[in-house]
Design an enzyme around this catalytic site. Sequence first.
Site, short mmCIF file in Angstrom:
data_model
loop_
_atom_site.label_atom_id
_atom_site.label_comp_id
_atom_site.label_asym_id
_atom_site.label_seq_id
_atom_site.Cartn_x
_atom_site.Cartn_y
_atom_site.Cartn_z
N ALA A 182 0.71 -1.31 0.10
CA ALA A 182 -0.01 0.00 0.14
C ALA A 182 0.94 1.44 -0.12
O ALA A 182 0.65 2.15 -0.71
CB ALA A 182 -0.80 0.12 1.39
N ARG B 295 4.30 9.66 -10.07
CA ARG B 295 3.90 9.73 -11.59
C ARG B 295 3.25 10.93 -11.55
O ARG B 295 3.26 11.58 -12.86
CB ARG B 295 2.96 8.50 -11.69
CG ARG B 295 3.60 7.23 -12.07
CD ARG B 295 2.29 6.07 -12.76
NE ARG B 295 3.18 4.88 -12.32
CZ ARG B 295 2.63 3.80 -11.26
NH1 ARG B 295 1.53 4.40 -10.78
NH2 ARG B 295 3.23 2.96 -11.02
N CYS C 205 2.24 -12.95 -0.30
CA CYS C 205 1.56 -14.23 -0.88
C CYS C 205 2.34 -15.37 -1.37
O CYS C 205 1.91 -16.32 -1.52
CB CYS C 205 0.63 -13.64 -1.75
SG CYS C 205 -0.13 -11.92 -1.46
N VAL D 183 8.76 4.14 12.74
CA VAL D 183 8.07 5.56 13.44
C VAL D 183 7.41 4.87 14.51
O VAL D 183 6.79 3.74 14.75
CB VAL D 183 6.87 5.86 12.32
CG1 VAL D 183 5.83 6.80 12.87
CG2 VAL D 183 7.51 6.32 10.97
N ASN E 258 -2.56 -2.89 -2.99
CA ASN E 258 -1.96 -2.05 -4.17
C ASN E 258 -3.07 -1.02 -4.60
O ASN E 258 -2.59 0.03 -5.24
CB ASN E 258 -1.91 -3.19 -5.51
CG ASN E 258 -0.40 -3.68 -5.20
OD1 ASN E 258 0.53 -2.94 -5.59
ND2 ASN E 258 -0.25 -4.70 -4.61
N TYR F 9 -17.41 -19.93 -24.05
CA TYR F 9 -17.75 -21.37 -24.18
C TYR F 9 -17.01 -22.07 -25.44
O TYR F 9 -17.09 -21.66 -26.57
CB TYR F 9 -19.26 -21.67 -24.43
CG TYR F 9 -19.37 -23.20 -24.89
CD1 TYR F 9 -18.94 -24.25 -24.24
CD2 TYR F 9 -19.98 -23.50 -26.09
CE1 TYR F 9 -18.91 -25.43 -24.53
CE2 TYR F 9 -19.90 -24.88 -26.56
CZ TYR F 9 -19.62 -25.61 -25.80
OH TYR F 9 -19.60 -27.08 -26.28
N ARG G 218 -28.78 -20.90 -12.59
CA ARG G 218 -30.16 -21.45 -12.91
C ARG G 218 -30.79 -21.85 -11.78
O ARG G 218 -32.21 -21.80 -11.56
CB ARG G 218 -29.90 -22.41 -14.09
CG ARG G 218 -29.98 -21.90 -15.43
CD ARG G 218 -29.69 -22.87 -16.33
NE ARG G 218 -30.71 -23.97 -16.61
CZ ARG G 218 -30.58 -24.94 -17.33
NH1 ARG G 218 -29.53 -25.19 -18.15
NH2 ARG G 218 -31.61 -25.85 -17.40
#
Lengths: 461, 461
Positions: B14, B24, B47, B84, B311, B432, B448
């Site tokens: 994060a 950026r 992870c 900190v 992220n 499919y 369904r």
Amino acid sequence: MAARRMLIIGGDAAGMSAASQARRLKRPEELEILAFERSAFTSYSACGIPYWVGGVVDGPDALVARTAAEHRARGIDLRMHTEVTAIDTAAQRVRVHDREGGERWEGYDDLVVATGARPLRPDIPGIDAPGVHGVQNLDDGRALHDALGKDAEGLRAVVVGAGYIGVEMAEALVNRGCRVTVLEQAEQPMSTLDPDMGRIVHEAMCGLGIHTVTGAEVTEVLTGDDGRVAGVRTREEEYPADLVVLGLGVRPETRLAREAGLPLGASGGLLTDLAMRVRGEENIWAGGDCVEVLDLVSGRTRHIALGTHANKHGQVIGSNVGGGYATFPGVVGTAVSKVCDLEIARTGLLEAQARQAGLDFVTVTIESTSRAGYYPGARPMTVKMLAERRTGRLLGVQIVGREGAGKRVDVAAVALTAGMTVEQMTALDLGYAPPFSPVWDPVLVAARKATGAVAADVRTR
Amino acid sequence: MAARRMLIIGGDAAGMSAASQARRLKRPEELEILAFERSAFTSYSACGIPYWVGGVVDGPDALVARTAAEHRARGIDLRMHTEVTAIDTAAQRVRVHDREGGERWEGYDDLVVATGARPLRPDIPGIDAPGVHGVQNLDDGRALHDALGKDAEGLRAVVVGAGYIGVEMAEALVNRGCRVTVLEQAEQPMSTLDPDMGRIVHEAMCGLGIHTVTGAEVTEVLTGDDGRVAGVRTREEEYPADLVVLGLGVRPETRLAREAGLPLGASGGLLTDLAMRVRGEENIWAGGDCVEVLDLVSGRTRHIALGTHANKHGQVIGSNVGGGYATFPGVVGTAVSKVCDLEIARTGLLEAQARQAGLDFVTVTIESTSRAGYYPGARPMTVKMLAERRTGRLLGVQIVGREGAGKRVDVAAVALTAGMTVEQMTALDLGYAPPFSPVWDPVLVAARKATGAVAADVRTR
């Protein structure tokens, strides 16, 4: 005598799904269900034929989802080898030609037109020569399977057409050891993709050892002294061949419907409402490869021949004929395929389709991987995304990659159905763990870049 | 001197995503970006640790997405080994303890709290004995990796906890040849699933040779004469062990935030608005494993520690601090994991969570396959679906299966985000082809059946 009679023309996916669903809702004494199929096969997976031919699955029995006997055991009167030759809507009856050569009229209360599609066959010399194979039905599959025999190693096979059927047949023939040439009239294979994505497929197919020639218009099938296939001629070249497979796609089979004055769209497919009732008719229904469907992204109707749609259409028709209420809201144009380990998928609109629909758009293309980059088996994939200018509404996604690429298109298919913007997509909570995805799923990477492109376009216009 | 200073506590997903995105948008002379990380690692994939330990991926370098030097080269002043110890919101400054032992205050214009999570450690005898391993950070990973050495064959490993971390560590240890016992206090593994789905996981884990004991409350870590781990004692039993792995999940690490008087939710996670600004604060932001996020299905906030969310949070914070505008709308609770070839996924609400949220629902469970039934590699999967009574709104999906099962949860995640009903889902245009899906995708089969259950429930109430 049942109170009503449902009569079905065509005993494949759409027709028999309709029959099965109606039977779930109505007892035989309430509703007689009579279905006519002109071939020897019912409820089969035509999509499975390339895998049978390729020796990956058994056939043809494994490709039959439900046999005629199974349908009959469920109270559906399915007549095989029986062709309907005319529809008389005024008298609510169809003309039937049965396998004994008898002709008669059969009346209906509800009629289901599920006549499917017919494969395109170019009208060129030699097209009917022995050794030229279609792959439309199980008879075609068996003929090709027999032609390949036990050892097809080294046979020279030419596949005409590099759409879904063509590339799947190319894979099948490669699997059988054939030397495969694919001839495609367009400038790239998979014209269901934009040219830039098609080029990636082209390169990958060549990498798989499939000789893929684009811009190749087939003008003649060459035959030998024995009258059998000897090759294929294009405007520029001759390609020797021991067998030729036609994989040029299909058109709606709607001769009966046209002769009966039923409404057809630009593609020749039947036009229906969302309940799959033929437009302007009260008791005539149509579904499967013989209809046009509403494209939810462009708002226009299109012809898309796909078993999964046919099954849904049948389900909807059967519900409605059976006294229920159901609709098929439309499609977003999703398709997925593979050729060897190359996966190819698309949903929504191509650039050309978006232009035709009068939509202004931006496009982005990104490279990512199927799993976390450090995880074994992470394979590269390219994702192209189209978003509407100014609004950022998602218009389409195309994916070309390897294992794990193709089904990612489903995320975009649902987002298209929901009318999401690419900016909304950037926040989608997709499953993440290193064996399944990079921390930003490739679809999200594309959505982020597309969001940036929409924003930049807004700022600079 | 830059015009403004962005100060970040925590140099992982994060925090560093926020830094990168802000950079950026703003040049160094416009915005100074200063980040403090107390450990030796930055921007790493926690992870990925189970796969490093399991010998499937290299580590630890491959798990570092961007090194401290790379961040610094991009104009982000990242200080490693620097902790900190306090936040002074009134004076807009934090107390810093650096690796040389120095203490000082550092001021900020914008503060980003990205302090992550801490692993749960039961307060029982022996828990700190050598041979008891956490798997929170790369130091933990290295310690466990070293403990397994080159040949871990036959080592007896006990994993405490059968949630995501626990089952992934079980797989890792099985891959290394250990004899693995997993002890879980709840009545089934994966309490992120409903009990009926957890039971399927339990059986499958046993089938994979992972001794999985449920209802097992660990009361003590047993040690040998050398002080090292010798086993684990539960209320009922003793399990000999050469090593113990703690996989009990995590809690938000928010001590600093709490001491600074910032608002915390029921789980102890920081509360933010959708822009990831700490509630009630103008210039303090928080993201990643230390915050609670809005659950879009229940409308409540929850703590979900997941790198993919971290992220996204960072991206949103960086955009906002960088002068842009971005929001994180919330989550639907998607998670996917695997243990050996067993894939486990969920999204939305479990039955208990739906009940807590005051929702009335129906549930259905179906069996299907990952590919067309006749296609090689078609693997079974179970899909459970929850739909709201009367409205049919999708509330949640759980999937347990083999290859090709897990990522299908994404379809449901998008449908949840869009607020779709299960009836709307039945018409979804999913990809499919026989190698990718049965003609009705398993998610559609569940939709369904759920539609039928909602309709039946409406009729019978």
